[in-house]
Design an enzyme around this catalytic site. Structure first.
Site, PDB file in Angstrom:
ATOM      1  N   ARG A 195       0.856  -1.186   0.000  1.00  0.00           N
ATOM      2  CA  ARG A 195       0.000   0.000   0.000  1.00  0.00           C
ATOM      3  C   ARG A 195       0.895   1.241   0.000  1.00  0.00           C
ATOM      4  NH1 ARG A 195      -1.991  -3.407   4.219  1.00  0.00           N
ATOM      5  NH2 ARG A 195      -4.084  -4.260   3.772  1.00  0.00           N
ATOM      6  N   LYS A 210      -2.177  -2.106   8.060  1.00  0.00           N
ATOM      7  CA  LYS A 210      -3.331  -1.569   8.768  1.00  0.00           C
ATOM      8  C   LYS A 210      -3.321  -2.018  10.219  1.00  0.00           C
ATOM      9  CE  LYS A 210      -6.500  -1.042   4.872  1.00  0.00           C
ATOM     10  NZ  LYS A 210      -7.825  -1.417   4.308  1.00  0.00           N
ATOM     11  N   HIS A 247      -2.520   1.661  -6.063  1.00  0.00           N
ATOM     12  CA  HIS A 247      -3.357   0.522  -5.703  1.00  0.00           C
ATOM     13  C   HIS A 247      -3.514  -0.445  -6.868  1.00  0.00           C
ATOM     14  CE1 HIS A 247      -5.097  -0.513  -1.919  1.00  0.00           C
ATOM     15  NE2 HIS A 247      -6.199  -0.982  -2.470  1.00  0.00           N
ATOM     16  N   ARG A 271      -0.637  -2.743  -6.728  1.00  0.00           N
ATOM     17  CA  ARG A 271      -0.858  -3.751  -5.676  1.00  0.00           C
ATOM     18  C   ARG A 271      -1.807  -4.846  -6.192  1.00  0.00           C
ATOM     19  NH1 ARG A 271      -1.177  -4.724  -0.021  1.00  0.00           N
ATOM     20  NH2 ARG A 271      -3.275  -5.136   0.777  1.00  0.00           N
ATOM     21  N   HIS A 290      -3.717  -9.117   4.205  1.00  0.00           N
ATOM     22  CA  HIS A 290      -5.162  -9.163   4.411  1.00  0.00           C
ATOM     23  C   HIS A 290      -5.480  -9.916   5.697  1.00  0.00           C
ATOM     24  CE1 HIS A 290      -6.076  -8.662  -0.175  1.00  0.00           C
ATOM     25  NE2 HIS A 290      -5.888  -7.515   0.434  1.00  0.00           N
ATOM     26  N   TYR A 329      -9.388 -12.211  -6.064  1.00  0.00           N
ATOM     27  CA  TYR A 329      -8.399 -12.378  -7.134  1.00  0.00           C
ATOM     28  C   TYR A 329      -8.594 -13.678  -7.909  1.00  0.00           C
ATOM     29  CZ  TYR A 329      -6.248  -8.326  -5.073  1.00  0.00           C
ATOM     30  OH  TYR A 329      -6.042  -7.052  -4.595  1.00  0.00           O
TER      31      TYR A 329
END
Length: 304
Positions: free
Chosen positions: A151, A175, A244, A247, A270, A279
């Site tokens: 990110r 995150k 993004h 990514r 994630h 994906y």
């Protein structure tokens, strides 16, 4: 309930996100914006956040769609509202969750946009401006964004001590300030070696910085600057790229080449495998396209 009472609810939720959930400042800001948007909409209907009903939340979401807000953003806002009302429910400030049983419409599930491998290669080659130190820095950032699937906030937050070049990996904070180890390919290692030896000292101009990627005089790079350099690197005639998209392209290309979802989940950071599963749909679409184009019987109709 007056507006200031609504504001107190939002402030309490923000504290909960920061202290108990440990979310990063950017995530907290996004949650806050989404809830305040509902607050503004509810006020126009003479309602408060506490007395919003399911129909009010649905009307708010429909209002977003009518304002041409894309499906992914609407889905994110719904997720924020669910978190908010779950918090109110746990604190017994409400008895019924107005977001309960609101289905996510199929059109909200927008697949991530990915570049083709050719588009990525063209972007990586054209990145930067001339042969300056900044050019080498920009090309290195592009390489790391794609190769590591990072990110923007993660790439600008990498510290010098986080880079373990001799071991071939970098420590990344994602995150919620969660750390993960991300491997670096040979191309990334080569670019980083050149950047550290040839470009970074010139950009710093004898000033210090704890960050790996720096601006002139040692200033920390901003998210906006990284977005600008990715856009600027997009070759003329190609789709305008974003950090993004690089990514997403990293993840899509890995799945297309046989990587398992757990590996991709770990690489991208994630928290939930369901986030990574999107994906597989991207890869399946690609598989169907290639099959239809190249298999001799893909277009042939069978006689009954």
């Amino acid at each position: 309930m007056p507006r200031d009472a609504d504001d107190r609810l939002i402030a309490a939720f923000v504290d909960y996100l920061k202290v108990e959930k440990g979310l990063a400042a950017l995530s907290v800001a996004a949650y806050t914006r989404d809830i305040k948007q509902l607050q503004l909409f509810a006020r126009s209907k003479r309602r408060t956040l506490l007395d919003c009903r399911r129909d009010d939340v649905r009307a708010f979401l429909d209002h977003l769609f009518s304002d041409q807000v894309d499906g992914r953003s609407v889905a994110r806002k719904l997720s924020a509202l669910r978190q908010f009302y779950r918090f109110l429910l746990l604190d017994r400030l409400i008895h019924h969750d107005p977001t309960l049983n609101i289905e996510t419409p199929r059109q909200w599930k927008v697949l991530p946009k990915a570049l083709s491998t050719t588009e990525v290669e063209q972007l990586l080659v054209s990145g930067g401006d001339g042969e300056s130190a900044l050019h080498l820095r920009d090309r290195t950032i592009l390489e790391v964004l794609y190769a590591a699937g990072l990110r923007v906030s993660e790439v600008i937050g990498i510290g010098l001590e986080d880079l373990k070049l001799e071991l071939g990996y970098v420590l990344v904070r994602g995150k919620g300030d969660k750390e993960r180890i991300v491997p670096l390919g040979k191309a990334s290692q080569h670019m980083l070696t050149s950047y550290l030896a040839e470009a970074r000292p010139k950009i710093l101009a004898e000033r210090g910085s704890k960050y790996l990627f720096v601006g002139k005089g040692g200033q920390r790079l901003t998210r906006q600057r990284v977005w600008q350099l990715v856009r600027a690197a997009t070759p003329a005639g190609n789709r305008k790229a974003s950090p993004h998209m690089l990514r997403h392209s990293c993840a899509t290309h890995m799945v297309e080449n046989g990587a398992d979802l757990r590996t991709v989940q770990t690489l991208l950071g994630h928290a939930d495998i369901s986030t990574t599963q999107v994906y597989t749909h991207v890869a399946l679409d690609r598989l169907k396209s290639v099959y239809s184009k190249h298999h001799p019987r893909a277009q042939r109709k069978q006689n009954g």
